[in-house]
Structure formats: C-alpha cells, structure tokens
Design an enzyme around this catalytic site. Structure first.
Site, PDB file in Angstrom:
ATOM      1  N   LYS A  22       0.738   4.002  -7.485  1.00  0.00           N
ATOM      2  CA  LYS A  22       2.013   3.563  -6.916  1.00  0.00           C
ATOM      3  C   LYS A  22       1.915   2.144  -6.367  1.00  0.00           C
ATOM      4  O   LYS A  22       2.788   1.296  -6.600  1.00  0.00           O
ATOM      5  CB  LYS A  22       2.430   4.509  -5.785  1.00  0.00           C
ATOM      6  CG  LYS A  22       3.680   4.068  -5.042  1.00  0.00           C
ATOM      7  CD  LYS A  22       3.889   4.849  -3.756  1.00  0.00           C
ATOM      8  CE  LYS A  22       2.945   4.396  -2.680  1.00  0.00           C
ATOM      9  NZ  LYS A  22       3.580   3.946  -1.439  1.00  0.00           N
ATOM     10  N   ASN A  23       0.841   1.855  -5.634  1.00  0.00           N
ATOM     11  CA  ASN A  23       0.716   0.556  -4.986  1.00  0.00           C
ATOM     12  C   ASN A  23       0.473  -0.573  -5.970  1.00  0.00           C
ATOM     13  O   ASN A  23       0.581  -1.747  -5.608  1.00  0.00           O
ATOM     14  CB  ASN A  23      -0.400   0.587  -3.939  1.00  0.00           C
ATOM     15  CG  ASN A  23      -0.034   1.426  -2.730  1.00  0.00           C
ATOM     16  OD1 ASN A  23       1.144   1.701  -2.491  1.00  0.00           O
ATOM     17  ND2 ASN A  23      -1.024   1.848  -1.968  1.00  0.00           N
ATOM     18  N   CYS A 129       8.523   0.882  10.613  1.00  0.00           N
ATOM     19  CA  CYS A 129       7.595   1.642   9.774  1.00  0.00           C
ATOM     20  C   CYS A 129       6.874   2.637  10.668  1.00  0.00           C
ATOM     21  O   CYS A 129       6.432   2.286  11.770  1.00  0.00           O
ATOM     22  CB  CYS A 129       6.600   0.712   9.093  1.00  0.00           C
ATOM     23  SG  CYS A 129       5.379   1.563   8.087  1.00  0.00           S
TER      24      CYS A 129
END
Length: 433
Positions: A22-23, A129
């Site tokens: 994903k990253n 976050c």
C-alpha cells in the site's frame, strides 16, 4: 461496525501470498499525474486507501480502469495482483478536496505532481492523525526551494509556480518519506538539476524512483539519502509492478512467531525489512529467505526471548512494525524495551493488550514489556491500522475468545487478512454488522 472474533491457542501452518505494498502503491498512483501517457501498475492490493486514491485521481481527471487479477506485461517477478491503468491525458481539476484528503493523508502526494505539470495546485490540509502529527510544512518548504509560491487559504494549500518549477538543492530538516516522495515527483518535471539531501531511504522511495525512471525520469542515488534528479520536459507512460508489502510480510512473520507456527510467505523478500529480521531472530524465530520470493518463518517450540528495539527511519526498525513486535514481546521470556521515536501517540494499543493480560509500563516514548506466560482473550478496540493488527495477532496466541472492534482500520492496509489467516488454521471470523 464490523468486528473480528478470534479463538486463539493453535499454531498457524501453511502458505500466505503477500500483496502489493500500500505504501508504495499510493505514491506510484499519484505519479500518473506527471504524464499524458498511461501508467499501468500491477500487483495493486485491494484496500480502502487504494479506493480513496482512485476516487481522488478520478476527481482530478484521471481515467482509471482495473483488470481484476492480471499482471503487467513487464512484470518479470511474476507477482499476481490487480492491474490498474491510469491515464491523465488532461488534468480536469487541480483541487484535491477536503472530503477525500481527510480520509487518507497520502492524498497530499498529488501536490508535487500537479504543481510540476500544471504549475498550480490547491490541496486540502490533511488534518489530524490518530498516531500523531505529520506536518506538511516539510513538503511546502521543500517545494518553495524549487520556486513554488505557497499560501494557506481556508484550510487549503494553494501553490503556484507561474514559470514552472526549477531545480535546486533541498535539504530536508528531518527525514520524511512523504516529503521525499512529493519532491521526487515534482523534480522529475522541474527545469534543471535537483538535489535532495537527507532524503528518506525507505524501499518505497526506491520503488517510486524506479517507476519514474521507467517513465523517462533521470534519477541517481537510489537507496541513499542523496537523490539527484535531472528534470525532463515530459514523462511517458510505463508498465510497472508494485513491490511486495514489507509490513504485511513482517506482520505474518510475527503471526508465526506468536503462535509457534510455520508459515511460508510467497511473492516477497526479507531484503526490504531492515532491522525486523535481525530483531526477530534475536527472539528465537527461525527465518529462511530462498531468494526466489519465498520466505519461511517458524518457531521450534521454545519460548521466545525478550529483546529491545527502537523505531527509526529505514534501515532501522520501522514504526509500522512496532505494535506487532510488542504483541510478540508480551509473551516472551524476560523483559524488553520498545522505544518509539517516530510518532508520539503510537502506544494506543497498550491499554488493549493490557486488557488481555500483557504487563506493559509506558514511560514517555518507551514501553517496558515484561513477558507473561499467556495472554487471555478479551473484548478490545482498535485505534489505528497497525494497532488493529497487533490485537488480532495477540488474539491468535491468547487463551479463549478475543473480539476486536473498529476493524475498519484493517481494511486500509491488509488485504483479505481474515481469509489468509483462516487458511492457515486460525479460528477467526469477521462479524458483519
């Protein structure tokens, strides 16, 4: 909200295919904005963050098509996965709205490509976050070094480069993966040479650089903290395959360690894991990488030994493996000290592990973990992506039933987690509500 129910106690045995990272996939997807040609990305994982990125790019005018389970034509490694075709023939909008950016902080990675190609961009500030602040000021200061004019208006970054970006020397005040990715993309279309100093060295950075090179960029210094980019007037489309997910790899390695199991992970490598392999081997985990995409991880029955780790930028121990490693240490022999230097709020899984019988004491950015004989199942609540999976891992090794709530976090970063674990003998199910 969905929950995951686990009855622990049994060793995991079998084979797990590792998905694309994903990253790595998210910045690679944003790179499509640099070219009018088609960027075809193979080994794309099916994740919530990927869907968010698709919606964002479509809003900017990118044409997106998906091939369910094919491979890119030039995928020599043979990694299975979806193929995403992205064509930014014309940019319809240079605004990334708050409603999409708030769902995924990586959305800020459209800033550099839009500014480089269209000479303007309006991107929402990402906002808060759960695991700590991730300021974008490093991104903005670096882009200003390349000639960008930046203002903050009503919660948006408004960036302009009327004559286009120009090369320069950028020294990041601290290591930042996102800022390095943004500047790497922006510099690819800037006039002249750009030097990025104190750049992040994560494998995902190298993956992005390799993709940009396939698109026609000229980049030197891959894998180092000094990247040199010769800007090009245009870039081409390309075929490229996303690297295997090193954090998913490390997570299933942790599952084998915790349960005393024997897992073979396919389509992956330990070469991108940095200090994780060494740390796990110190605990007594056996790891064998055959160099051909197969990694075997097992524990031969002996109790694991406590060991200390400190999270730092690559190639040191990654912050994204800290929660999983703490779950391992919760039942290891002796005490271990886990020090978190990347995010200030990344011990939110500790109270939940404590509910399962773990003995953990927090002092500032350090957690002292005294291993217990066995964890016990309990209802627990996830707080972020990696905390979520650490609780699933703990449940696999715990006595009795564990129910993990707020598992939508897992959908952001783990593809078919429940199915992969169940296929290796885990007593696990997702309860849909």
């Amino acid at each position: 909200m969905d929950q995951i129910r686990i009855t622990g106690g049994g060793p995991l045995k079998g084979t797990i295919a590792i998905s694309g990272a994903k990253n790595a996939a998210l910045p690679l997807m944003c790179a499509c904005l640099l070219s009018e040609g088609t960027l075809r990305l193979g080994n794309i994982p099916h994740l919530a963050d990927i869907s968010t990125a698709v919606h964002l790019l479509a809003q900017l005018g990118v044409t997106v098509t998906m091939n369910g389970d094919g491979q890119t034509a030039k995928d020599a490694d043979g990694h299975a996965g979806r193929v995403l075709s992205l064509t930014a023939g014309q940019i319809a909008s240079t605004t990334a709205d708050y409603e999409l950016v708030r769902k995924m902080r990586a959305s800020v990675l459209v800033l550099g490509p839009l500014l480089a190609r269209e000479h303007e961009a309006r991107v929402s500030l990402p906002g808060g976050c759960a695991i700590g602040t991730r300021p974008v000021d490093i991104h903005l200061g670096a882009l200003e070094e390349l000639g960008a004019e930046i203002e903050l208006e009503d919660g948006y970054v408004v960036a302009r480069a009327p004559g286009g970006l120009r090369g320069g020397v950028v020294r990041f005040p601290q290591v930042s993966v996102g800022a390095t990715e943004n500047l790497l993309m922006a510099a690819s279309l800037a006039k002249g040479e750009t030097v990025l100093e104190n750049a992040a060295r994560e494998p995902e950075i190298t993956d992005l650089a390799n993709c940009l090179i396939a698109m026609g960029a000229e980049i030197e210094g891959l894998g180092s903290d000094r990247l040199v980019i010769q800007g090009k007037p245009t870039l081409n489309g390309a075929d490229y395959s996303v690297m295997p997910d090193r954090i998913e790899t490390g997570t299933y390695m942790a599952a084998a360690a915790l349960t005393g199991g024997d897992l073979t992970l396919t389509g992956t490598t330990t070469s991108t894991l940095g200090a994780v392999v060494e740390a796990m081997e110190r605990t007594g985990v056996e790891i064998n990488d055959d160099g051909n995409g197969r990694v075997r991880v097992w524990r031969n029955g002996a109790r694991l030994k406590g060991t200390d780790v400190t999270t730092l930028p690559f190639p040191a121990f990654p912050t994204d493996m800290q929660a999983q490693f703490m779950a391992i240490m919760a039942t290891a022999e002796g005490a271990s000290l886990i020090t978190e230097t990347i995010f200030e709020n990344r011990f939110m899984h500790v109270p939940e592990l404590t509910r399962m019988g773990a003995d953990i004491t927090i002092n500032g950015n350090a957690a002292l973990v005294r291993g217990v004989d066995r964890l016990k199942g309990a209802p627990v609540m996830a707080t972020d992506l990696r905390a979520s999976v650490s609780l699933v891992l703990a449940g696999l090794a715990a006595e009795g039933e564990t129910v993990v709530s707020r598992v939508y976090h897992l959908d952001r970063g783990y593809e078919r987690l429940v199915e992969k674990l169940a296929a290796c003998g885990a007593d696990i199910e997702r309860i849909r509500e």
